[in-house]
Structure formats: structure tokens, C-alpha cells
Design a protein around this motif. Structure first.
Motif, PDB file in Angstrom:
ATOM      1  N   THR A 311       8.600   1.462   1.733  1.00  0.00           N
ATOM      2  CA  THR A 311       7.749   1.862   0.809  1.00  0.00           C
ATOM      3  C   THR A 311       6.496   2.498   1.616  1.00  0.00           C
ATOM      4  O   THR A 311       5.733   3.283   1.299  1.00  0.00           O
ATOM      5  N   GLY A 312       6.295   2.254   2.932  1.00  0.00           N
ATOM      6  CA  GLY A 312       5.422   2.712   3.907  1.00  0.00           C
ATOM      7  C   GLY A 312       4.156   2.050   3.575  1.00  0.00           C
ATOM      8  O   GLY A 312       3.014   2.635   4.459  1.00  0.00           O
ATOM      9  N   SER A 313       3.712   1.263   2.738  1.00  0.00           N
ATOM     10  CA  SER A 313       2.563   0.520   2.838  1.00  0.00           C
ATOM     11  C   SER A 313       2.726  -1.004   2.111  1.00  0.00           C
ATOM     12  O   SER A 313       3.718  -1.237   1.660  1.00  0.00           O
ATOM     13  N   PHE A 314       1.646  -1.924   2.296  1.00  0.00           N
ATOM     14  CA  PHE A 314       1.820  -2.912   1.801  1.00  0.00           C
ATOM     15  C   PHE A 314       0.288  -3.240   1.018  1.00  0.00           C
ATOM     16  O   PHE A 314      -0.621  -2.592   1.437  1.00  0.00           O
ATOM     17  N   ARG A 315       0.163  -4.146  -0.037  1.00  0.00           N
ATOM     18  CA  ARG A 315      -1.059  -4.545  -0.649  1.00  0.00           C
ATOM     19  C   ARG A 315      -1.994  -5.274   0.255  1.00  0.00           C
ATOM     20  O   ARG A 315      -1.624  -6.388   0.907  1.00  0.00           O
ATOM     21  N   CYS A 319      -8.318  -6.984  -1.031  1.00  0.00           N
ATOM     22  CA  CYS A 319      -8.804  -6.101  -2.064  1.00  0.00           C
ATOM     23  C   CYS A 319      -7.654  -5.445  -2.971  1.00  0.00           C
ATOM     24  O   CYS A 319      -7.839  -5.183  -3.909  1.00  0.00           O
ATOM     25  N   GLY A 320      -6.375  -5.546  -2.241  1.00  0.00           N
ATOM     26  CA  GLY A 320      -5.233  -4.844  -3.063  1.00  0.00           C
ATOM     27  C   GLY A 320      -5.052  -3.486  -3.218  1.00  0.00           C
ATOM     28  O   GLY A 320      -4.233  -3.115  -3.557  1.00  0.00           O
ATOM     29  N   VAL A 321      -5.668  -3.022  -2.082  1.00  0.00           N
ATOM     30  CA  VAL A 321      -5.677  -1.403  -2.005  1.00  0.00           C
ATOM     31  C   VAL A 321      -4.217  -1.230  -1.094  1.00  0.00           C
ATOM     32  O   VAL A 321      -3.910  -2.280  -0.148  1.00  0.00           O
ATOM     33  N   ALA A 322      -3.388  -0.156  -1.350  1.00  0.00           N
ATOM     34  CA  ALA A 322      -2.352  -0.053  -0.361  1.00  0.00           C
ATOM     35  C   ALA A 322      -2.671   0.156   0.870  1.00  0.00           C
ATOM     36  O   ALA A 322      -3.477   1.109   1.487  1.00  0.00           O
TER      37      ALA A 322
END
Length: 329
Positions: A311-315, A319-322
Motif C-alpha cells: 500500500t505504500g504507507s501505514f497508519r 494520529c492515524g494519518v497515513a
């Protein structure tokens, strides 16, 4: 009898209809039969089932090493344990029978498509004994599907732990890490093109099978499928409750409650000092800043980015932002 009279009366009508159909010109749109091939959904289900079964077995294997004396061994040799499990599964399934566990559940078995083309048997959807893949082909398949992924995971993990990509001198370890990233990106791009081609044509569901000309066909022409009425009743109940919830708009109230909980949790997490790693809750080692501005250890954020490369990112843990990038703090 009445049925004899009805049959004699319908005989003239049926004869007239048959003669009229012979006069109508033949249309190729209705004379062609569908292609005799394995359905795409069966092939994709086999892959998905295989991945899920392997994940279950790996989780069970790690649980064995979750006790205090064995935790260090399980953490240090995790990739070797996974490799041993994958080799055992390959030996008992694909090497012996030409089919993985997922393929066997879907009644599929691999066939050498090169041999099938030479013998003009591409349209045959069942396995012929002389079209089974050779041992040399299965050995290459083992390298691509088991050994090569293990080597890449091992090198990437070691590179992240030792910081190969942060070395100022351009050593062989730095270039190895960069080469791994390039090869992974190229292979991912080729796999994406291959799956799009598979969805359009139904041929070769993976890049490995395309390179080795291995195609899944039906292992047996007679396969019984049973559906338990218990699961049918469960499905009916699920549909009934889903329709009721959609009518009552339960999801709207659940989303509001979830938003409230997330707001409270983010407010609590904001009270934590920015000098603490959001992942391990300790003083950051080689501190890094995420694109959302929170602090992480180098290994904590790099390992999460590597694990979520699909996916290229994680939370973000705070703060829960990608999170898709990091830089030195």
C-alpha cells in the motif's frame, strides 16, 4: 387417451417450426460455444486460499515460540522458520502432486503448457499424465516462489537493522539495498501487468507461472461439491439482518460513535511527549520524523514502511494519518 391426441395434434406444429428454423440463416453469434478453459475465479480463489492457509500456519508456528525461553529464537530466526515451513509445504504438495493446497481445494493442478502446445492439446482442461511439469521446472518454480522471496526478505531485514542505506560511503551494502528496492519495484510492476492480462485473457495468474509456462487445469473431471444447509441458513440470516440495519441506518450511528472514540484517543495520545517513539514508547534510537510530524525510531518506522510496501504507507500510531515517508529528526 388424451395425451395421444395432444401429441398427434402437436406433431404438425412442431414439424412446421422445424422447417421454419431451417430457412432462417445461421448466426455465428449463437453458434459459437464458450471457450473450454478453467474459470478465472477458481484460479484466483486457489491463490487466495493458499495465502490464507500459509498465514494461519505461520501464526501457529510463531505461537510455539511465544514462551519466554524461545522468544529470542523465534525473533532472531523468524525468516528461517518461515522458510522451513514453506519448504515442507512445497515438498508435500507441489513437488509431489503438482498442486498447492489452495489448488487442491479448487481441483486444480499445474500443467506444462509448452508440452501442451507441442502436442496440440491446449484446449484440454484436464491433466494428461505426460503433460505434468518436469522436476527441473518444479525446481525453478521452487526457487522463484520460496527461496528467492526468503533471500529478499532476509537481506531487507538485515539492511534495515544495520542501516545499509544510511552509509555515507557507497559500499556494496548500500548498492545491494538500492538494487533490492529497484528489483522489487520492477517485479511489482510486472506482476501488476500480468494480473491485468490474466483478468483479460485468463492465462497465467502469476509471473512465475508465465515464465515457466505452467498453467492450472482441472485435476479431476468428476468433483462433488456439497453445501451444508447450516451455512445457507446463516447466509439468509445475514441478508435479513443486513437489510434491517440498512433500513434503520445503524451504520450512521456507528460511524458517529467511532469518530467520537477516535477523537478521544487522539486527544489522549497528544498528551504524550514528542520525544518518545510512537511505536515502542521509548526514547527514539536514531530518531526519525514522519510526514505527519511524529517521532519514531529508525527501525520502527522503516520496518513498518517495508511491511506495508503493497500500500505504500501505514497508519500513524498516534494520529492515524497515513505515513508514507520519513526524515531525520
Amino acid at each position: 387417451m388424451s395425451w395421444v391426441r395432444d401429441a398427434s395434434e402437436a406433431e404438425y406444429i412442431l414439424d412446421s417450426v422445424s422447417k421454419q428454423q431451417q430457412v432462417i440463416p445461421t448466426s455465428h453469434a449463437f453458434s459459437k460455444f464458450p471457450n473450454n478453459e478453467v474459470l478465472r475465479v477458481f484460479q484466483l480463489d486457489a491463490l487466495t486460499t493458499q495465502e490464507e492457509i500459509v498465514d494461519i500456519l505461520r501464526s501457529s508456528l510463531l505461537e510455539i515460540f511465544n514462551v519466554a525461553p524461545l522468544q529470542a529464537i523465534g525473533s532472531k530466526y523468524q525468516e528461517e522458520l518461515f522458510l522451513s515451513l514453506d519448504l515442507l509445504l512445497y515438498r508435500l504438495t507441489t513437488w509431489r502432486q503438482g498442486q498447492s493446497i489452495g489448488d487442491r481445494l479448487q481441483n486444480l493442478v499445474l500443467r506444462d503448457e509448452g508440452k501442451a502446445q507441442e502436442m496440440d492439446m491446449q484446449s484440454v482442461t484436464s491433466l494428461v499424465p505426460n503433460l505434468a511439469p518436469r522436476r527441473s521446472v518444479l525446481l525453478v518454480h521452487l526457487v522463484f516462489s520460496v527461496l528467492l522471496p526468503y533471500a529478499i526478505r532476509k537481506l531487507r531485514r538485515q539492511g534495515l537493522e544495520e542501516g545499509w542505506d544510511r552509509e555515507e560511503d557507497r559500499t556494496w551494502r548500500y548498492y545491494t539495498m538500492q538494487s533490492l528496492r529497484c528489483l522489487t519495484a520492477v517485479w511489482s510492476a510486472l506482476s501488476l501487468l500480468n494480473i491485468l492480462h490474466f483478468l483479460a485473457t485468463g492465462h497465467y495468474r502469476t509471473m512465475t507461472e508465465r515464465l515457466l509456462s505452467l498453467k492450472p487445469v482441472y485435476g479431476s473431471q468428476s468433483m462433488r461439491r456439497f453445501t451444508n444447509l447450516f451455512y445457507l441458513n446463516q447466509h439468509m440470516w445475514w441478508k435479513t439482518w443486513a437489510s434491517l440495519f440498512a433500513t434503520l441506518r445503524i451504520g450512521k450511528y456507528l460511524s458517529r460513535a467511532l469518530h467520537t472514540v477516535m477523537s478521544v484517543s487522539s486527544a489522549d495520545s497528544s498528551s504524550i511527549s514528542d520525544t518518545i517513539c510512537c511505536a515502542c514508547r521509548s526514547v527514539p534510537t536514531l530518531p526519525q520524523k514522519s510526514n505527519c510530524g511524529h517521532s519514531y525510531c529508525y527501525y520502527c518506522i522503516k520496518s513498518r514502511l517495508a511491511d506495508s510496501e503493497a500500500t505504500g504507507s501505514f497508519r500513524c500510531c498516534r494520529c492515524g494519518v497515513a505515513v508514507h515517508a520519513c526524515f531525520p529528526a
